[in-house]
Design a protein around this motif. Sequence first.
Motif, PDB file in Angstrom:
ATOM      1  N   ASP A  42       0.855  -1.184   0.000  1.00  0.00           N
ATOM      2  CA  ASP A  42       0.000   0.000   0.000  1.00  0.00           C
ATOM      3  C   ASP A  42       0.893   1.237   0.000  1.00  0.00           C
ATOM      4  OD1 ASP A  42      -3.243   0.175   0.842  1.00  0.00           O
ATOM      5  OD2 ASP A  42      -2.124   2.051   1.059  1.00  0.00           O
ATOM      6  N   TRP A  43       0.384   2.349  -0.549  1.00  0.00           N
ATOM      7  CA  TRP A  43       1.151   3.598  -0.468  1.00  0.00           C
ATOM      8  C   TRP A  43       1.188   4.108   0.960  1.00  0.00           C
ATOM      9  CZ3 TRP A  43      -0.693   8.115   1.467  1.00  0.00           C
ATOM     10  CH2 TRP A  43      -2.087   8.210   1.646  1.00  0.00           C
ATOM     11  N   ASN A  44       0.169   3.718   1.756  1.00  0.00           N
ATOM     12  CA  ASN A  44       0.086   4.085   3.171  1.00  0.00           C
ATOM     13  C   ASN A  44       0.777   2.987   3.982  1.00  0.00           C
ATOM     14  OD1 ASN A  44      -0.741   4.396   5.880  1.00  0.00           O
ATOM     15  ND2 ASN A  44      -2.607   5.457   5.262  1.00  0.00           N
ATOM     16  N   THR A  59      -4.565 -15.774  10.661  1.00  0.00           N
ATOM     17  CA  THR A  59      -4.412 -16.955   9.801  1.00  0.00           C
ATOM     18  C   THR A  59      -3.186 -17.807  10.105  1.00  0.00           C
ATOM     19  OG1 THR A  59      -3.131 -15.768   8.117  1.00  0.00           O
ATOM     20  CG2 THR A  59      -5.549 -15.684   7.937  1.00  0.00           C
ATOM     21  N   GLY A  60      -2.218 -17.241  10.796  1.00  0.00           N
ATOM     22  CA  GLY A  60      -0.988 -17.972  11.057  1.00  0.00           C
ATOM     23  C   GLY A  60      -0.045 -18.028   9.868  1.00  0.00           C
ATOM     24  N   ARG A  61      -0.380 -17.356   8.773  1.00  0.00           N
ATOM     25  CA  ARG A  61       0.498 -17.318   7.612  1.00  0.00           C
ATOM     26  C   ARG A  61       1.544 -16.215   7.774  1.00  0.00           C
ATOM     27  NH1 ARG A  61       0.563 -21.869   5.565  1.00  0.00           N
ATOM     28  NH2 ARG A  61       1.919 -20.862   4.026  1.00  0.00           N
ATOM     29  N   LYS A  62       2.590 -16.281   6.971  1.00  0.00           N
ATOM     30  CA  LYS A  62       3.581 -15.208   6.951  1.00  0.00           C
ATOM     31  C   LYS A  62       3.026 -14.089   6.080  1.00  0.00           C
ATOM     32  CE  LYS A  62       8.455 -14.154   6.260  1.00  0.00           C
ATOM     33  NZ  LYS A  62       9.793 -14.680   5.879  1.00  0.00           N
ATOM     34  N   VAL A  63       2.869 -12.922   6.664  1.00  0.00           N
ATOM     35  CA  VAL A  63       2.313 -11.772   5.952  1.00  0.00           C
ATOM     36  C   VAL A  63       3.240 -10.584   6.175  1.00  0.00           C
ATOM     37  CG1 VAL A  63       0.301 -10.307   5.577  1.00  0.00           C
ATOM     38  CG2 VAL A  63      -0.015 -12.658   6.393  1.00  0.00           C
ATOM     39  N   ILE A  64       3.707  -9.988   5.100  1.00  0.00           N
ATOM     40  CA  ILE A  64       4.621  -8.859   5.205  1.00  0.00           C
ATOM     41  C   ILE A  64       3.951  -7.591   4.669  1.00  0.00           C
ATOM     42  CG2 ILE A  64       6.666 -10.330   5.019  1.00  0.00           C
ATOM     43  CD1 ILE A  64       6.956  -9.312   2.099  1.00  0.00           C
ATOM     44  N   ALA A  65       4.438  -6.459   5.126  1.00  0.00           N
ATOM     45  CA  ALA A  65       3.924  -5.164   4.682  1.00  0.00           C
ATOM     46  C   ALA A  65       4.993  -4.457   3.856  1.00  0.00           C
ATOM     47  CB  ALA A  65       3.534  -4.310   5.888  1.00  0.00           C
ATOM     48  N   LEU A  66       4.586  -3.914   2.723  1.00  0.00           N
ATOM     49  CA  LEU A  66       5.494  -3.165   1.870  1.00  0.00           C
ATOM     50  C   LEU A  66       4.831  -1.862   1.444  1.00  0.00           C
ATOM     51  CD1 LEU A  66       6.652  -6.063  -0.505  1.00  0.00           C
ATOM     52  CD2 LEU A  66       7.949  -5.095   1.412  1.00  0.00           C
ATOM     53  N   ARG A  67       5.608  -0.795   1.408  1.00  0.00           N
ATOM     54  CA  ARG A  67       5.097   0.474   0.918  1.00  0.00           C
ATOM     55  C   ARG A  67       5.504   0.652  -0.539  1.00  0.00           C
ATOM     56  NH1 ARG A  67       5.988   5.232  -0.839  1.00  0.00           N
ATOM     57  NH2 ARG A  67       4.580   6.963  -0.349  1.00  0.00           N
ATOM     58  N   ALA A  68       4.551   1.071  -1.378  1.00  0.00           N
ATOM     59  CA  ALA A  68       4.884   1.336  -2.778  1.00  0.00           C
ATOM     60  C   ALA A  68       3.842   2.257  -3.389  1.00  0.00           C
ATOM     61  CB  ALA A  68       4.950   0.032  -3.584  1.00  0.00           C
ATOM     62  N   ASP A  69       4.310   3.122  -4.261  1.00  0.00           N
ATOM     63  CA  ASP A  69       3.451   3.902  -5.136  1.00  0.00           C
ATOM     64  C   ASP A  69       3.517   3.221  -6.490  1.00  0.00           C
ATOM     65  OD1 ASP A  69       2.367   5.657  -6.983  1.00  0.00           O
ATOM     66  OD2 ASP A  69       3.356   7.437  -6.185  1.00  0.00           O
ATOM     67  N   VAL A  70       2.449   2.526  -6.867  1.00  0.00           N
ATOM     68  CA  VAL A  70       2.510   1.671  -8.053  1.00  0.00           C
ATOM     69  C   VAL A  70       2.658   2.465  -9.346  1.00  0.00           C
ATOM     70  CG1 VAL A  70       1.238  -0.224  -6.985  1.00  0.00           C
ATOM     71  CG2 VAL A  70      -0.017   1.563  -8.244  1.00  0.00           C
ATOM     72  N   SER A  71       2.433   3.763  -9.297  1.00  0.00           N
ATOM     73  CA  SER A  71       2.611   4.575 -10.508  1.00  0.00           C
ATOM     74  C   SER A  71       4.082   4.857 -10.790  1.00  0.00           C
ATOM     75  CB  SER A  71       1.846   5.891 -10.384  1.00  0.00           C
ATOM     76  OG  SER A  71       2.440   6.752  -9.419  1.00  0.00           O
ATOM     77  N   ALA A  97      -4.445  -1.731  -6.672  1.00  0.00           N
ATOM     78  CA  ALA A  97      -4.393  -0.348  -6.191  1.00  0.00           C
ATOM     79  C   ALA A  97      -5.078   0.597  -7.171  1.00  0.00           C
ATOM     80  CB  ALA A  97      -2.940   0.079  -5.981  1.00  0.00           C
ATOM     81  N   GLY A  98      -5.846   1.515  -6.630  1.00  0.00           N
ATOM     82  CA  GLY A  98      -6.531   2.487  -7.469  1.00  0.00           C
ATOM     83  C   GLY A  98      -6.981   3.692  -6.677  1.00  0.00           C
ATOM     84  N   ILE A  99      -7.298   4.754  -7.381  1.00  0.00           N
ATOM     85  CA  ILE A  99      -7.807   5.965  -6.758  1.00  0.00           C
ATOM     86  C   ILE A  99      -9.086   6.387  -7.466  1.00  0.00           C
ATOM     87  CG2 ILE A  99      -5.562   6.782  -5.943  1.00  0.00           C
ATOM     88  CD1 ILE A  99      -5.449   8.635  -8.372  1.00  0.00           C
ATOM     89  N   GLY A 100      -9.875   7.209  -6.790  1.00  0.00           N
ATOM     90  CA  GLY A 100     -11.143   7.666  -7.338  1.00  0.00           C
ATOM     91  C   GLY A 100     -10.989   8.888  -8.216  1.00  0.00           C
TER      92      GLY A 100
END
Length: 266
Positions: A42-44, A59-71, A97-100
């Motif tokens: 997410d950008w946030n 869930t017990g799964r491995k979940v990581i957080a990454l910041r990115a601006d996909v544009s 990812a999208g914006i309004g």
Amino acid sequence: MSVMDAFRLNDRVALVTGGGSGIGLAFARAMAEAGADVAVVDWNEEAARKAAEQLAGETGRKVIALRADVSKEEDADRMVQETVRQLGGLDVCFANAGIGDEGALVTEYSKEDWDRVIAVNLTGVFLTDRAAARVMVERKRGSIINTASIYGLVGDFGMGAIGYTAAKGGVVQLTRTLAVQLAPMGIRVNAIAPAFIRTNLGEGKLREDVPDPELRKVHEEITRRTPIGRWGRPEDLAGIGVFLASDASAFCTGYIYAVDGGWLAV
């Protein structure tokens, strides 16, 4: 393989852009519940972190957080590289990812708004798909799932969403083209086209409790116009997400799956 086994994503790796909230969070949760490890992008950064912690705990799964601006090309490449580095591969990619769109008559619609919406909603999907495909081509397998919209299939419902509609139409055609190009390499590419969904993006200023009577009227008209009689919820998209990510859809590529409460049937 039983039919239920075909839907399982045990030990696979999924990346979801816009995963900190709304539809993206629903996709990320569905992937983890089905057995995948997940990169929430997410950008946030704070939203991504909170979502990752929550899903890992649930869930017990491995979940990581990454910041990115996909544009941004470098961000899109880096988020895929980091997913591979931290989770060991990439099997499923949701370019979500999208914006309004602020909305306006074409005579009043600014180039700044056009550039902003196209950059995230179309260029961002292209950059995400390209980065994911580069990894998947080497492995000769993978599933790419783009978030389009019914606005990529029909015209705008009187709200002046010019850039948004054009971008989502582009996502539809990008999906079809990449599906044909990548099929010989073992990669499937599909898109999900939601109707009006209760998220900060989808509902935005059109909440049923908004003070502006004109906006309330639009909200009510959308509800009336939808045969099922309600707005969609992010979780309404989870099932189709798991289907397209999994072996249950092994013979499905190049298709746009509308999840719209019957909107396109009217």
